[in-house]
Design a protein around this motif. Sequence first.
Motif, PDB file in Angstrom:
ATOM      1  N   LYS A  69       0.163 -20.785  45.062  1.00  0.00           N
ATOM      2  CA  LYS A  69       0.846 -19.844  45.964  1.00  0.00           C
ATOM      3  C   LYS A  69       1.230 -20.504  47.284  1.00  0.00           C
ATOM      4  N   LEU A  72       4.327 -22.636  46.798  1.00  0.00           N
ATOM      5  CA  LEU A  72       5.527 -21.813  46.682  1.00  0.00           C
ATOM      6  C   LEU A  72       5.982 -21.323  48.050  1.00  0.00           C
ATOM      7  N   ARG A  84      12.717 -16.512  44.807  1.00  0.00           N
ATOM      8  CA  ARG A  84      11.908 -16.979  43.680  1.00  0.00           C
ATOM      9  C   ARG A  84      11.284 -15.816  42.933  1.00  0.00           C
ATOM     10  N   TYR A  85      10.915 -16.109  41.684  1.00  0.00           N
ATOM     11  CA  TYR A  85      10.140 -15.152  40.896  1.00  0.00           C
ATOM     12  C   TYR A  85       9.115 -15.915  40.059  1.00  0.00           C
ATOM     13  N   GLY A  86       7.931 -15.326  39.886  1.00  0.00           N
ATOM     14  CA  GLY A  86       6.920 -15.901  39.005  1.00  0.00           C
ATOM     15  C   GLY A  86       5.531 -15.433  39.378  1.00  0.00           C
ATOM     16  N   GLU A  94      -1.105 -13.481  41.921  1.00  0.00           N
ATOM     17  CA  GLU A  94      -0.943 -14.662  42.752  1.00  0.00           C
ATOM     18  C   GLU A  94      -1.930 -15.775  42.439  1.00  0.00           C
ATOM     19  N   HIS A  98       1.542 -21.360  39.060  1.00  0.00           N
ATOM     20  CA  HIS A  98       2.713 -20.563  38.706  1.00  0.00           C
ATOM     21  C   HIS A  98       3.749 -21.435  38.002  1.00  0.00           C
ATOM     22  N   SER A 100       7.083 -20.748  38.407  1.00  0.00           N
ATOM     23  CA  SER A 100       8.063 -19.908  39.102  1.00  0.00           C
ATOM     24  C   SER A 100       9.479 -20.457  38.984  1.00  0.00           C
ATOM     25  N   TYR A 102      13.184 -20.585  41.019  1.00  0.00           N
ATOM     26  CA  TYR A 102      13.937 -20.443  42.270  1.00  0.00           C
ATOM     27  C   TYR A 102      15.428 -20.377  41.949  1.00  0.00           C
ATOM     28  N   SER A 113      13.113  -9.347  35.123  1.00  0.00           N
ATOM     29  CA  SER A 113      12.193 -10.468  35.209  1.00  0.00           C
ATOM     30  C   SER A 113      10.899 -10.114  34.496  1.00  0.00           C
ATOM     31  N   ASP A 115       6.904 -11.996  32.665  1.00  0.00           N
ATOM     32  CA  ASP A 115       6.015 -13.114  32.382  1.00  0.00           C
ATOM     33  C   ASP A 115       5.295 -12.850  31.069  1.00  0.00           C
ATOM     34  N   SER A 139       7.306 -17.706  32.861  1.00  0.00           N
ATOM     35  CA  SER A 139       8.022 -16.703  33.662  1.00  0.00           C
ATOM     36  C   SER A 139       9.502 -16.750  33.312  1.00  0.00           C
TER      37      SER A 139
END
Length: 278
Positions: A69, A72, A84-86, A94, A98, A100, A102, A113, A115, A139
């Motif tokens: 985390k 990121l 970003r996502y993940g 968290e 990850h 993730s 971008y 989105s 996972d 993700s």
Amino acid sequence: MNIRTAFITGILLISMLSASAQSFTVATFNIRYDNPRDSGNLWVNRAPVVSNLIRFHDFDVFGVQEALKNQLDDISSNLPEYARYGAGRDDGKEAGEHSSIYYKKDMFRVLKSGDFWLSQTPDKPGKGWDATCCNRICSWVYLENIKTRKKFYLFNVHFDHQGVVARKESGNLMIQKIKEIAGNQPVLLTGDLNGTRESEWYLSIANSGILKDSYSGVKYPYENNSSSNGFRTPRGMGVIDHIFMSKHFSSSKWGILTDTYFGKFPSDHFPVITKVEL
């Protein structure tokens, strides 16, 4: 139709075709987790280099692996032009590493989105098959190009580094989940598969009929050494970081970016990039 009208119509058609054929740069980058035992290669020193590399090479959308985390957050702080996502692999929030994704905020927007975990129970955190160390997560996002309105899915994943069965089954699971989530829509898959192009799990994806390696469509790939380095001069040509694409895409460039600073490496993996057109 007079000459002026024909000229304007022609310009508009060219503009429309150019917009619809817009290409973009995709990357996969295992950034090495923030390990306090990485003496001489601590994240606090690598963080600005990683961000500078991403900005200079102008990634449009990219997946990272091994990111904690705080890492990121550092990338997001240094590169505010990206969203970003993940989720974290340990709790789906968290905690833990990850995988993730971008993406440039002025180029793409997220429509969906999610996972899933690389295990027999992909809907909840947990280790799969013969993996002994860690949970492994994938993700994904469903992105729309703001300019062209074209949509595609991007999946980002990190396969296990110890369990052979886990890697084989993860390859099968990825194809299964991509079919289930994306259907017949355009798909990109980025990731550290911990396997070269000869590995069974790589081949199960590359020969699936659903995805192919973006590397295979490029006439002159920029491939001067392996995609991992262990923070030292790499030996061999093994590529374990891959970018796959569905039949909706074509690729015109593919390369391993071997940027260094003062003789050091931004990560123990090199980023791999490809230029694709949807």
